[in-house]
Design an enzyme around this catalytic site. Sequence first.
Site, short mmCIF file in Angstrom:
data_model
loop_
_atom_site.label_atom_id
_atom_site.label_comp_id
_atom_site.label_asym_id
_atom_site.label_seq_id
_atom_site.Cartn_x
_atom_site.Cartn_y
_atom_site.Cartn_z
N LYS A 72 0.79 -1.28 0.06
CA LYS A 72 0.03 0.17 -0.01
C LYS A 72 0.88 1.12 0.20
O LYS A 72 0.62 2.14 -0.64
CB LYS A 72 -0.97 0.03 1.17
CG LYS A 72 -1.83 -1.11 1.10
CD LYS A 72 -2.88 -0.80 2.35
CE LYS A 72 -2.19 -0.93 3.94
NZ LYS A 72 -1.78 -2.20 4.33
N ARG A 149 -9.92 0.00 8.31
CA ARG A 149 -9.51 -1.46 8.26
C ARG A 149 -10.60 -2.19 8.98
O ARG A 149 -10.55 -3.39 9.18
CB ARG A 149 -8.17 -1.55 9.09
CG ARG A 149 -7.09 -1.28 8.18
CD ARG A 149 -5.83 -1.88 8.96
NE ARG A 149 -4.61 -0.87 8.22
CZ ARG A 149 -3.57 -1.14 8.31
NH1 ARG A 149 -3.00 -2.53 8.93
NH2 ARG A 149 -2.49 -0.52 7.72
P1 ADP Z 1 0.80 -2.79 7.51
O1 ADP Z 1 -0.19 -2.48 6.38
O2 ADP Z 1 2.07 -3.73 7.22
O3 ADP Z 1 -0.02 -3.33 8.76
P2 ADP Z 1 0.92 -0.09 8.54
O4 ADP Z 1 2.25 0.47 8.37
O5 ADP Z 1 -0.16 0.30 7.77
O6 ADP Z 1 1.30 -1.62 8.12
O7 ADP Z 1 0.35 -0.27 10.14
C1 ADP Z 1 0.97 -0.70 11.05
C2 ADP Z 1 0.11 -1.15 12.31
O8 ADP Z 1 -0.60 0.00 12.53
C3 ADP Z 1 -0.74 -2.23 11.97
O9 ADP Z 1 -0.37 -3.44 12.17
C4 ADP Z 1 -1.92 -1.77 13.14
O10 ADP Z 1 -1.49 -2.34 14.28
C5 ADP Z 1 -1.93 -0.32 13.09
N1 ADP Z 1 -2.63 0.18 12.23
C6 ADP Z 1 -2.75 0.90 11.14
N2 ADP Z 1 -3.64 1.17 10.61
C7 ADP Z 1 -4.85 0.75 11.34
C8 ADP Z 1 -6.31 0.92 11.13
N3 ADP Z 1 -6.70 1.67 10.44
N4 ADP Z 1 -6.76 0.43 12.09
C9 ADP Z 1 -6.29 -0.22 13.28
N5 ADP Z 1 -4.96 -0.46 13.41
C10 ADP Z 1 -4.24 0.22 12.27
#
Ligand code: ADP
Length: 279
Positions: A72, A149
Amino acid sequence: MIQVITPTARNIGALFVNRHCVSSTSLCRGLATLEYNTHDLHDDDSHRNHNTTANQHCAHSLLILGKPGGGKGTISGKILADFPQFRHVSTGDELRQHVRKQTQLGMEAKRFMDEGCLVPDNIMIRMVMGDAVEAIKNGQSLLLDGFPRTMEQAVALDKSLDVDMVINLCIPNETIIERISDRWIHPASGRVYNYSYRPPKVVGKDDETGEPLVQREDDKPENVMKRLQKYEQATAPLVKYYEEKGVIQTFSGTMSDVIYPEVKKWLDNQLAEDAAATV
Ligand code: ADP
């Protein structure tokens, strides 16, 4: 506090010129009643434009959905290079920034992130909506990377703005597991290396400081599996949700360089259709 506004059809009221070209006041519903506390992070963000005058703009809200580690961030970077009108809001980056700055939100979020769990919806909604609302008040288009998410997050988003385009990245689990296990970081600077395509000069050491590289807690294999399972349970249903709204396009593959030209073509078409509809 998020004001609950009854969901409406895309063309809510006479304020909409068409489904995408709206005044920033109409795109952002119930703005005056939204209260979010993101000041602890943004106080020093002097580069941002804080002009909040409501103006007539072709503002778009674009989401990017996909498995953790599914590219992403890479696809978002390419979109921003080609479509600089989008303001990027990456929940992962923003959460990590909160963690680094040890804000209250960061400390609350950290224990969930470290365990490969999703951060609770109330924290995420509070964090993201502040950014989304600010961007829209400024008449900017929005690229939301990593949000929503969960269905609860999607519903909260819908109450505040119209999502008009969703990119769904569909990458096989094996590719993701392979990719993530190659990713190592330098914790102090946040520099990210990847042994497949951006290796450090010396194995296990940061190029600039020579300090040891570590694997992010949530990149450890057991946590990656947990995150993929969570994705299936919590996020995959959003694909259907946005399919029913007729705004989603799925892109499948294993390499961002191959997927991106298709994304760009689709985005160019979507934006051109809108531009044509507004003349
Ligand atoms: P990835 O897509 O590899 O999970 P990100 O950098 O997008 O990595 O997110 C890292 C972490 O941040 C996720 O594993 C989660 O714990 C948290 N996170 C990010 N976005 C959300 C969201 N929309 N809702 C809940 N947790 C989130």
